[in-house]
Design an enzyme around this catalytic site. Structure first.
Site, PDB file in Angstrom:
ATOM      1  N   GLU A 143       0.790  -0.987  -0.414  1.00  0.00           N
ATOM      2  CA  GLU A 143       0.073  -0.272  -0.099  1.00  0.00           C
ATOM      3  C   GLU A 143       1.051   1.139   0.076  1.00  0.00           C
ATOM      4  O   GLU A 143       1.071   2.236   0.648  1.00  0.00           O
ATOM      5  CB  GLU A 143      -0.819   0.128   1.564  1.00  0.00           C
ATOM      6  CG  GLU A 143      -1.890  -1.367   1.329  1.00  0.00           C
ATOM      7  CD  GLU A 143      -3.419  -0.177   1.534  1.00  0.00           C
ATOM      8  OE1 GLU A 143      -2.899  -0.226   2.690  1.00  0.00           O
ATOM      9  OE2 GLU A 143      -4.425  -1.764   1.899  1.00  0.00           O
ATOM     10  N   GLU A 301      -6.815  -8.112  -0.771  1.00  0.00           N
ATOM     11  CA  GLU A 301      -7.112  -7.160   0.724  1.00  0.00           C
ATOM     12  C   GLU A 301      -8.905  -6.896   0.678  1.00  0.00           C
ATOM     13  O   GLU A 301      -9.162  -6.390   0.309  1.00  0.00           O
ATOM     14  CB  GLU A 301      -6.327  -6.471   1.409  1.00  0.00           C
ATOM     15  CG  GLU A 301      -4.824  -7.180   2.361  1.00  0.00           C
ATOM     16  CD  GLU A 301      -3.837  -6.056   2.709  1.00  0.00           C
ATOM     17  OE1 GLU A 301      -4.878  -5.385   3.668  1.00  0.00           O
ATOM     18  OE2 GLU A 301      -3.311  -5.805   2.540  1.00  0.00           O
TER      19      GLU A 301
HETATM   20  C1  GLA Z   1      -4.084  -2.537   5.166  1.00  0.00           C
HETATM   21  C2  GLA Z   1      -2.524  -2.713   4.711  1.00  0.00           C
HETATM   22  C3  GLA Z   1      -2.569  -3.898   6.139  1.00  0.00           C
HETATM   23  C4  GLA Z   1      -3.337  -3.847   6.725  1.00  0.00           C
HETATM   24  C5  GLA Z   1      -5.305  -3.803   6.785  1.00  0.00           C
HETATM   25  C6  GLA Z   1      -6.107  -3.632   8.005  1.00  0.00           C
HETATM   26  O1  GLA Z   1      -4.665  -2.694   3.888  1.00  0.00           O
HETATM   27  O2  GLA Z   1      -2.152  -3.153   4.063  1.00  0.00           O
HETATM   28  O3  GLA Z   1      -1.023  -4.399   6.132  1.00  0.00           O
HETATM   29  O4  GLA Z   1      -3.218  -2.762   7.780  1.00  0.00           O
HETATM   30  O5  GLA Z   1      -4.186  -2.352   6.198  1.00  0.00           O
HETATM   31  O6  GLA Z   1      -6.995  -3.366   7.418  1.00  0.00           O
END
Ligand code: GLA
Length: 655
Positions: A143, A301
């Protein structure tokens, strides 16, 4: 096969737990896990000293179990020894605040010296694991820009100057683009230029806009540097990074990132406070498909249940995790993954749900994990098929940035919520929508909606006008076409770039106060915005204001253009009003709504096979017409009608 899995952080657990993890993953039907994202400090505990034993072991176990791995560059958060040695790698906010280590992502991407460390780690990972049988995909960092989209450090300032010199060539061109004749801002050399750090009052708007562009580009440059190392060592392994495509993340221009990712991967989390979170989910999934150019993409995710980072986190209701997962698949995802596999016992995310919760396997969350694994197996044949849409919504990050700059006529003119309002009105009628950038090929769409496209290039405005001339119904809404790409007003009346297309000319904005509303001549209500709009010959006032300072002036207009039509909505309608306008456009464009009372989306394969996804977000059983074979229950749809349970989902192979 639809890939299934999640982030897996084995470094948080002892060996016995990791062994159990692999067994349980097999039970759940997991096929792919993302490993090593936050493991730099474990892998390189002291500079130049590596400990790969634990990672070797778990990758071997995963490979033996037939589970593939999205392997991270391990660079998502620098280890403490690195930022202790080099505090000059830490990022800085606009007001000079240094962001310290102790959380994550405490790095500045513009530091060449920091990048050297990152590339060395990336190379180490690629050289060690490039031929590992578990390796399926590289996961670059994590991210990028999540916590630090904008760094205002001296390194960032230097990189910003280089970026500006590249964009403008001469300081005169920069002065012209930034309008620096205003407020004594003229620069005599690029060396004088700074990021838009905290200033006594509004920093130059074009400087702010260019800094937003630069910051997105700079994160992409960081991604590319890692991607290039991976490509050099493992040319056959695809590379991605997880994007944050939703109405909540404004800072990266992801359309400009797309070409550098071998597969588009998205992280999406629903909003606890939103009773229609599934509509925002659908929009984000369609936006992800838009960034992917229509190709299948990965949901990298999402959450099995509550997250930990909203003010009040919501537990998913029975059926919701399956339904939300398949809503992404319906809109083009060929992978469904979660943050994370096993819920952490310690650290800032210990209250974030996971596939395997604190309570272990005798829990609904775990049963849902297993059920989803079987459901995705049953949907294997859907992989690779595509979603086709006859309507498009134009979406643009620079327009978002521009709309929400300071010193504007109304702070209540916002961007993503309006895009979502238009999306929702189409979603209500099950009109499948592509979310596209303004330069996209619009020729296949019967309906094109252009919400609040505040700044737009000449070429993009022409592209949108061409869609109408070629036969589409095009709706443009207020505060569009106002400025060019440098945020200079398009003179001669609003909405500047779209004046001719729409056959309107507004001489003044009439922004409304909080709580102030207007009634239109059909009784619908509006707020936030109105305009004193003159019509060209041939443009019709479809609705006028019935009250307020502009009573009798046009609020909604229509002009026939070529074989299509161009509509202008000069105010912010409430949901009912917007639905009415959208229904009129759907009818004019000749689109037929799919099914009523459910969310319905179709994926189509190159060979013509098609699958109808039917999602019931209501608490009532719904019966819809369908024929074919329902894949989740593995049974024929009897008598041409499909019953979908309250909160349920069905996927019908049609025919
Ligand atoms: C982001 C991050 C993860 C985690 C999630 C929690 O998407 O990439 O490492 O912190 O948030 O929702």
């Amino acid at each position: 096969m639809i890939q299934y899995g999640g982030d897996y952080n084995p470094e948080q657990w002892p060996l016995a737990t990791r062994i159990e993890d692999v067994e349980l993953m097999q039970q759940a039907g997991v096929t792919l896990v993302s490993v090593g994202i936050f493991s730099w400090a474990q892998l390189e505990p002291r500079e130049g000293e590596f400990d790969f034993g634990w990672l070797d072991d778990i990758l071997d176990r995963l490979a033996a179990a037939g589970i593939k791995v999205t392997l991270a560059t391990a660079t998502a958060s620098p280890p403490p020894w690195l930022t202790r040695k080099h505090p000059e790698f830490l990022p800085v906010l606009a007001d000079g605040t240094v962001l310290h280590p102790g959380g994550r992502q405490a790095y500045r991407v513009s530091s060449a010296a920091y990048r050297e460390y990152v590339l060395r780690m990336t190379r180490t990972m690629a050289e060690r694991y490039g031929t590992h049988p578990a390796l399926a995909l590289w996961h670059v960092d994590n991210e990028l820009g999540c916590h630090v989209p904008h760094d205002f450090s001296d390194d960032a300032a230097a990189a910003f100057r280089r970026w500006l010199a590249d964009r403008y060539g001469t300081v005169e061109a920069l002065n012209a683009a930034w309008g620096t004749a205003f407020w004594s801002q003229r620069y005599d050399s690029f060396d004088e230029v700074l990021p838009p750090r905290s200033a006594p009052t509004y920093p130059n708007p074009t400087q702010q806009l260019d800094f937003a562009r630069f910051s997105s580009d700079e994160l992409l440059v960081h991604y590319r540097a890692m991607r290039d190392v991976l490509r050099e060592i493992t040319p056959d392994i695809p590379t991605t990074t997880n994007l944050m495509l939703s109405t909540g993340t404004k800072r990266m221009d992801y359309f400009s990132w797309a070409d550098d990712l071998d597969v588009i991967a998205n992280d999406h989390y629903t909003r606890a406070h939103d009773p229609e979170a599934h509509v925002e989910l659908a929009f984000s999934a369609d936006l992800t498909r838009g960034v992917a150019g229509g190709d299948p993409w990965m949901l990298m995710e999402h959450s099995t249940s509550a997250v930990n980072w909203q003010p009040r986190n919501r537990t998913k209701r029975p059926g919701e995790m399956l339904r939300h997962s398949l809503a992404h698949v319906a809109r083009g995802a060929d992978a469904v993954m979660f943050f994370q596999w096993r819920q952490s016992a310690a650290g800032a995310e210990k209250f974030h749900s996971a596939m395997l919760p604190h309570g272990g396997t005798d829990t609904d969350v775990w049963r849902n994990t297993v059920t989803l694994g079987s459901a995705l197996k049953a949907l294997s044949e859907v992989e690779g098929s595509r979603v086709r849409a006859q309507a498009a919504i134009v979406f643009d990050y620079p327009a978002w940035w521009g709309t929400e700059l300071d010193s504007h006529p109304s702070a209540a003119v916002t961007y993503p919520d309006r895009v979502l309002a238009h999306y929702r009105a189409l979603w209500q009628r099950n009109i499948t929508v592509d979310i596209v950038r303004p330069s996209a090929d619009l020729s296949g769409y019967a309906l094109v909606v252009v919400p609040t496209l505040y700044l737009v290039t000449d070429a993009d405005a022409a592209n949108i006008a061409k869609a109408a001339a070629d036969g589409a119904s095009v709706l443009v809404t207020y505060f569009s076409g106002i400025a060019d790409e440098n945020d200079h007003i398009r003179l001669g009346g609003y909405p500047g770039a779209f004046r001719e297309l729409l056959g309107v000319r507004s001489e003044e904005f009439w922004a409304l106060q909080d709580g102030e509303t207007l009634t239109l001549d059909d009784g619908t209500r509006a707020d936030v915005w109105s305009e004193q709009t003159h019509l060209s010959p041939g443009t019709e006032a479809v609705r006028t204001y019935a009250d307020g300072d502009l009573a009798g002036w046009p609020a909604l207009t229509r002009r026939p253009v070529g074989s299509g039509a161009a509509w202008y909505l000069a105010t912010r309608l409430d949901a009912d009003g917007l639905q009415g306008v959208t229904d009129a456009l759907i009818a004019e464009a000749g689109l037929s709504p799919e099914l009523d009372g459910v969310e319905a989306v179709r994926r189509v394969a190159d060979d013509g096979r098609s699958w109808l996804f039917v999602l019931n977000h209501t608490g009532d059983e719904v019966t819809v017409p369908a024929s074919g074979h329902e894949l989740l229950r593995d049974e024929a749809v009897a008598g041409g009608s499909l019953v979908v349970a309250p909160g349920g989902v069905a996927v019908v192979r049609e025919g």
